[in-house]
Design an enzyme around this catalytic site. Structure first.
Site, PDB file in Angstrom:
ATOM      1  N   CYS A 270       0.913  -1.315  -0.152  1.00 13.51           N
ATOM      2  CA  CYS A 270      -0.076  -0.126   0.008  1.00 13.51           C
ATOM      3  C   CYS A 270       0.763   1.481  -0.204  1.00 13.51           C
ATOM      4  O   CYS A 270       0.800   2.025  -0.983  1.00 13.51           O
ATOM      5  CB  CYS A 270      -1.047  -0.100   1.194  1.00 13.51           C
ATOM      6  SG  CYS A 270      -1.936  -1.287   1.563  1.00 13.51           S
TER       7      CYS A 270
HETATM    8  N1  SAJ Z   1       7.190   2.517   8.329  1.00 16.54           N
HETATM    9  C1  SAJ Z   1       8.158   3.245   8.922  1.00 16.54           C
HETATM   10  N2  SAJ Z   1       8.148   3.932   9.769  1.00 16.54           N
HETATM   11  C2  SAJ Z   1       6.810   4.378  10.575  1.00 16.54           C
HETATM   12  C3  SAJ Z   1       5.418   3.670  10.035  1.00 16.54           C
HETATM   13  C4  SAJ Z   1       5.825   2.672   8.903  1.00 16.54           C
HETATM   14  O1  SAJ Z   1       9.173   2.905   8.755  1.00 16.54           O
HETATM   15  O2  SAJ Z   1       6.658   5.164  11.225  1.00 16.54           O
HETATM   16  C5  SAJ Z   1       7.182   1.552   7.399  1.00 16.54           C
HETATM   17  C6  SAJ Z   1       7.043   0.150   7.781  1.00 16.54           C
HETATM   18  O3  SAJ Z   1       8.186  -0.503   8.330  1.00 16.54           O
HETATM   19  C7  SAJ Z   1       6.633  -0.435   6.562  1.00 16.54           C
HETATM   20  C8  SAJ Z   1       5.982   0.546   5.991  1.00 16.54           C
HETATM   21  O4  SAJ Z   1       6.477   1.942   6.319  1.00 16.54           O
HETATM   22  O5  SAJ Z   1       7.712  -1.196   5.797  1.00 16.54           O
HETATM   23  C9  SAJ Z   1       4.392   0.573   5.621  1.00 16.54           C
HETATM   24  O6  SAJ Z   1       4.013   0.398   7.152  1.00 16.54           O
HETATM   25  P1  SAJ Z   1       2.443   0.782   7.514  1.00 16.54           P
HETATM   26  O7  SAJ Z   1       2.454   0.632   9.082  1.00 16.54           O
HETATM   27  O8  SAJ Z   1       1.811   1.720   7.076  1.00 16.54           O
HETATM   28  O9  SAJ Z   1       1.903  -0.767   7.011  1.00 16.54           O
HETATM   29  P2  SAJ Z   1       0.963  -1.028   5.780  1.00 16.54           P
HETATM   30  O10 SAJ Z   1       1.589  -0.922   4.638  1.00 16.54           O
HETATM   31  O11 SAJ Z   1       0.356  -2.442   6.141  1.00 16.54           O
HETATM   32  O12 SAJ Z   1       0.013   0.078   5.909  1.00 16.54           O
HETATM   33  C10 SAJ Z   1      -1.479  -0.269   6.229  1.00 16.54           C
HETATM   34  C11 SAJ Z   1      -2.276   0.694   5.697  1.00 16.54           C
HETATM   35  N3  SAJ Z   1      -3.756   0.390   5.710  1.00 16.54           N
HETATM   36  C12 SAJ Z   1      -4.587   0.526   4.534  1.00 16.54           C
HETATM   37  O13 SAJ Z   1      -4.021   0.994   3.270  1.00 16.54           O
HETATM   38  C13 SAJ Z   1      -5.881  -0.012   4.405  1.00 16.54           C
HETATM   39  C14 SAJ Z   1      -2.296   2.120   6.310  1.00 16.54           C
HETATM   40  O14 SAJ Z   1      -3.095   2.996   5.615  1.00 16.54           O
HETATM   41  C15 SAJ Z   1      -2.258   1.829   7.816  1.00 16.54           C
HETATM   42  O15 SAJ Z   1      -2.281   3.315   8.268  1.00 16.54           O
HETATM   43  C16 SAJ Z   1      -1.310   1.145   8.172  1.00 16.54           C
HETATM   44  O16 SAJ Z   1      -1.423  -0.296   7.584  1.00 16.54           O
HETATM   45  C17 SAJ Z   1      -1.075   0.906   9.765  1.00 16.54           C
HETATM   46  O17 SAJ Z   1      -1.473   2.018  10.411  1.00 16.54           O
HETATM   47  O18 SAJ Z   1      -0.771  -0.186  10.443  1.00 16.54           O
END
Ligand code: SAJ
Length: 424
Positions: A270
């Site tokens: 995403c």
């Molecule tokens: N990441 C960082 N630093 C952060 C947050 C994330 O480096 O502060 C990295 C993570 O390690 C990962 C990537 O970014 O590699 C994405 O992380 P994510 O927590 O956003 O996980 P996703 O990709 O599963 O995002 C989903 C998304 N949900 C949908 O699209 C429905 C996102 O909108 C959500 O906010 C997120 O999950 C969530 O909050 O867990």
């Protein structure tokens, strides 16, 4: 007009039974609808027929509980008997970084073959503003035209972005607010009548394009803020400041500040993908999404930054990267998922291999990276591998890891997730 939805005796379909479609199909069945799951992967169909889930967020027991209402097929013809169909297909970037909506188009053509009066078509896949009305709708209208059917009268088209977050338990598919938009007022009424029986809160917006834009912005917001905190790390490094200390201090501000954490980059299906759909759309109208372009450059820089940290640490120990044994902990894109799509850990592993390191990785959820283009299989003896490594890299903070034990056992530790700093 939409009594079959209000009375929950509609037969509904979900196309695409992956991490979005399968939880949706189960939720629709649990709401009382008769559900047909359509997927082109025979292995998925066979697994579901045997009551076996292949999605971590769906238990076999969930399938068993809905067995009387949920069936799986590869055959689109079943749509002739369905009152609604939700499209939950992947929308990745292609090798040139352009949106790949081919799955949606292929699905739209199949739905058009079986279009009939009363059918409600809902696109859930994330895509750029205009996809529903400029790509999907014309496919259906072409099939409708010979019959004199019109959208909003004989058939209905809507967009409702998925908000499935793999592994999350505090917000479920049912409790997460669901944006809905129709091509016409009647289309909105149709998706409202249907999804209103399934989701606790609907958020109607004025058009599919507004809903498509809202979804992209949600994830672009994360992408850009993660890149900002990654740039903070790069700046603190140059200034000789402790980035973690700076973030901990900034986070004490009780308002107007949202914490993000620096890391090895941005992975997943995403966050690193959706913003580029928006950037592409803007380029297509000769405009630019400058923040997205810049954020992409910064996030893409992070694996190189961390491999340089490995190189510097080995160098300080009088060792070259070439020939050193480097163990990378975690290949998945985020903790406790078995998904390595766009994972920055893959870039780190490739870079270390290119530098001639003896590279090993451990990941309890992903035992081989061959399908991801990285010629490695996971090691299994974690404690022994940590002891034997010249350098250990924390790339994904899976819950199974005992960080103090790893910090104690590693000759050199490069912690891209600040897990030791967190004291966890
Ligand atoms: N990441 C960082 N630093 C952060 C947050 C994330 O480096 O502060 C990295 C993570 O390690 C990962 C990537 O970014 O590699 C994405 O992380 P994510 O927590 O956003 O996980 P996703 O990709 O599963 O995002 C989903 C998304 N949900 C949908 O699209 C429905 C996102 O909108 C959500 O906010 C997120 O999950 C969530 O909050 O867990």
């Amino acid at each position: 007009m939409f009594d079959r939805f209000h009375n929950r005796n509609a037969r509904v379909a979900v196309v695409g039974l992956g991490y979005v479609g399968l939880p949706l199909a189960v939720a629709l069945a649990a709401s009382g609808y008769e559900v047909v799951g359509i997927d082109l992967d025979p292995a998925k169909i066979e697994a579901l027929r045997e009551g076996r889930s292949y999605i971590a967020d769906v238990a076999d027991a969930d399938l068993t509980a809905q067995a009387s209402r949920l069936r799986a097929t590869e055959d689109y013809a079943t749509l002739s008997q369905c009152d609604a169909v939700s499209i939950c297909l992947p929308t990745p970037l292609d090798s040139k970084g352009q949106p790949d909506v081919s799955s949606i188009l292929a699905c739209g053509r199949e739905i058009a073959r079986y279009l009939h009066p009363g059918l409600v078509v809902i696109l859930e896949s994330t895509s750029y503003p205009g996809t529903t009305t400029e790509l999907l709708l014309p496919l259906l209208e072409a099939a409708a035209q010979p019959h004199g059917w019109r959208v909003g009268e004989q058939f209905f088209v809507a967009f409702s972005p998925e908000r499935v977050d793999p592994g999350r338990t505090d917000w479920t598919i049912k409790t997460t607010p669901k944006i809905v938009a129709g091509v016409t007022e009647n289309c909105l009424a149709a998706v409202h009548a249907y999804y209103g029986q399934v989701f606790d809160a609907l958020v109607p917006v004025s058009s599919p394009s507004a809903a498509e834009m809202a979804k992209l912005f949600e994830n672009t917001y994360r992408f850009i803020n993660i890149s900002l905190v990654n740039e903070l790390l790069l700046m603190c490094d140059r200034l000789g400041l402790d980035c973690w200390e700076v973030l901990e201090a900034a986070e004490t501000k009780p308002f107007g500040f949202t914490r993000f954490t620096p890391g090895p980059g941005v992975g997943g299906p995403c966050i690193p993908v959706d913003p580029h759909f928006l950037a592409w759309k803007m380029r297509s109208i000769n405009a630019t999404a400058r923040f997205i372009e810049l954020a992409g450059q910064i996030n893409a820089e992070m694996p190189r930054y961390w491999v340089q940290k490995v190189q510097d640490a080995l160098n300080d120990a009088g060792k070259a990267v070439r020939g050193s044994r480097v163990l990378v902990l975690g290949a998945a894109y985020k903790p406790d998922v078995a998904d390595a799509r766009e994972s920055p850990a893959l870039d780190i592993l490739q870079r270390l291999l290119q530098k001639g390191a003896q590279v090993r990785y451990h990941d309890p959820y992903i035992l081989s990276l061959a399908k991801m283009g990285v010629p490695l299989t996971a090691v299994t003896e974690l404690e022994e591998e940590v002891q034997k490594a010249d350098c250990v890299v924390i790339a994904t903070a899976h819950s199974v890891y005992d960080w103090s034990s790893i910090a104690h056992g590693a000759a050199i530790l490069v912690d891209t997730r600040f897990m030791v700093k967190r004291g966890s």
